[in-house]
Motif scaffolding. Structure first.
Motif, PDB file in Angstrom:
ATOM      1  N   GLU A 168      48.155  49.957  31.744  1.00  9.85           N
ATOM      2  CA  GLU A 168      48.581  51.198  30.754  1.00  9.85           C
ATOM      3  C   GLU A 168      49.928  51.645  31.372  1.00  9.85           C
ATOM      4  N   SER A 169      49.940  51.871  32.774  1.00 10.22           N
ATOM      5  CA  SER A 169      51.427  52.255  33.357  1.00 10.22           C
ATOM      6  C   SER A 169      52.216  51.215  33.063  1.00 10.22           C
ATOM      7  N   ALA A 183      57.486  50.094  30.733  1.00 12.58           N
ATOM      8  CA  ALA A 183      58.210  48.893  29.807  1.00 12.58           C
ATOM      9  C   ALA A 183      58.659  49.585  28.517  1.00 12.58           C
ATOM     10  N   ILE A 184      57.937  50.223  27.878  1.00 11.99           N
ATOM     11  CA  ILE A 184      58.445  51.040  26.480  1.00 11.99           C
ATOM     12  C   ILE A 184      59.416  52.008  27.096  1.00 11.99           C
ATOM     13  N   PRO A 233      50.884  56.776  20.394  1.00 11.44           N
ATOM     14  CA  PRO A 233      52.006  57.318  19.219  1.00 11.44           C
ATOM     15  C   PRO A 233      52.917  58.261  19.857  1.00 11.44           C
ATOM     16  N   THR A 234      52.508  58.940  20.737  1.00  7.59           N
ATOM     17  CA  THR A 234      53.544  59.920  21.429  1.00  7.59           C
ATOM     18  C   THR A 234      54.951  59.060  22.007  1.00  7.59           C
ATOM     19  N   LEU A 235      54.278  57.872  22.633  1.00  9.88           N
ATOM     20  CA  LEU A 235      55.664  56.980  23.434  1.00  9.88           C
ATOM     21  C   LEU A 235      56.475  56.352  22.294  1.00  9.88           C
ATOM     22  N   ALA A 236      55.727  56.060  21.260  1.00 12.64           N
ATOM     23  CA  ALA A 236      56.241  55.345  20.213  1.00 12.64           C
ATOM     24  C   ALA A 236      57.083  56.131  19.211  1.00 12.64           C
ATOM     25  N   LYS A 237      56.931  57.314  19.149  1.00 16.79           N
ATOM     26  CA  LYS A 237      57.877  58.312  18.602  1.00 16.79           C
ATOM     27  C   LYS A 237      58.886  58.550  19.442  1.00 16.79           C
ATOM     28  N   PHE A 260      59.773  53.421  18.734  1.00 15.20           N
ATOM     29  CA  PHE A 260      59.251  52.321  18.666  1.00 15.20           C
ATOM     30  C   PHE A 260      58.454  51.988  17.247  1.00 15.20           C
ATOM     31  N   ASN A 261      58.629  51.047  16.377  1.00 12.54           N
ATOM     32  CA  ASN A 261      57.806  50.741  15.187  1.00 12.54           C
ATOM     33  C   ASN A 261      57.415  49.396  15.352  1.00 12.54           C
TER      34      ASN A 261
END
Length: 166
Positions: free
Chosen positions: A70-71, A76-77, A142-146, A150-151
């Motif tokens: 997960e980390s 990477a994101i 979702p928090t990282l995507a926002k 990232f979509n």
């Protein structure tokens, strides 16, 4: 929330009588070492203790492995999100993101552009981030995507670029 702790008492010789175990538990509880309501006593022989410790070691190793996966995905994101922030912030600039990432991925794959004085510029970091995102089974939180814009389109671009080199 209380952490789990263990107190192990090795008893040599005959089996430990129940009244001795109760006396030991009473001392532990009344001395403030453990909260009596949360305390459990497990009486194990040598084989039982070895089995219990082995199971605990396996569970701890699996948890650490899951956390590191997960980390790695989160890192990477963050890496790509920060590196291409300008391109990802505005949705209509996604084609520009794709072109820049394609060029940088090509450099990264061939390890061109490495500056030993600036480890952040190491293209292997970019390639690792691309590979982690492209092969991740998990869902991007979702928090990282926002936060990093990232979509599905961005992830698809990253996977497409990764697959070009496989």
């Amino acid at each position: 929330m209380h952490a789990n702790h263990s107190i192990v008492i090795l008893w040599a010789g005959n089996n430990c009588p129940d009244e001795v175990i109760e006396a030991i538990a009473n001392v532990i509880a009344t001395s403030g070492v453990a909260i009596p309501e949360l305390m459990t006593i497990q009486y194990k022989d040598q084989d039982g203790l070895a089995e219990l410790l082995t199971k605990e070691a396996i569970a701890t190793t699996q948890a650490k492995s899951e956390n590191s996966i997960e980390s790695a995905l989160e890192n990477a994101i963050k890496f790509i999100g920060i590196k291409y922030e300008n391109e990802l912030k505005v949705g209509n600039r996604v084609p520009l993101f794709a072109m820049k990432l394609q060029k940088d991925a090509s450099d990264a794959y061939s390890l061109r552009g490495f500056n030993i004085l600036d480890p952040e510029s190491d293209p292997r970091n970019l390639w690792s981030a691309i590979a982690i995102i492209a092969t991740a089974d998990g869902v991007i939180p979702p928090t990282l995507a926002k936060k990093y814009h990232f979509n599905n389109t961005v992830v698809s671009i990253i996977k497409h670029i990764y697959n070009e080199y496989q």
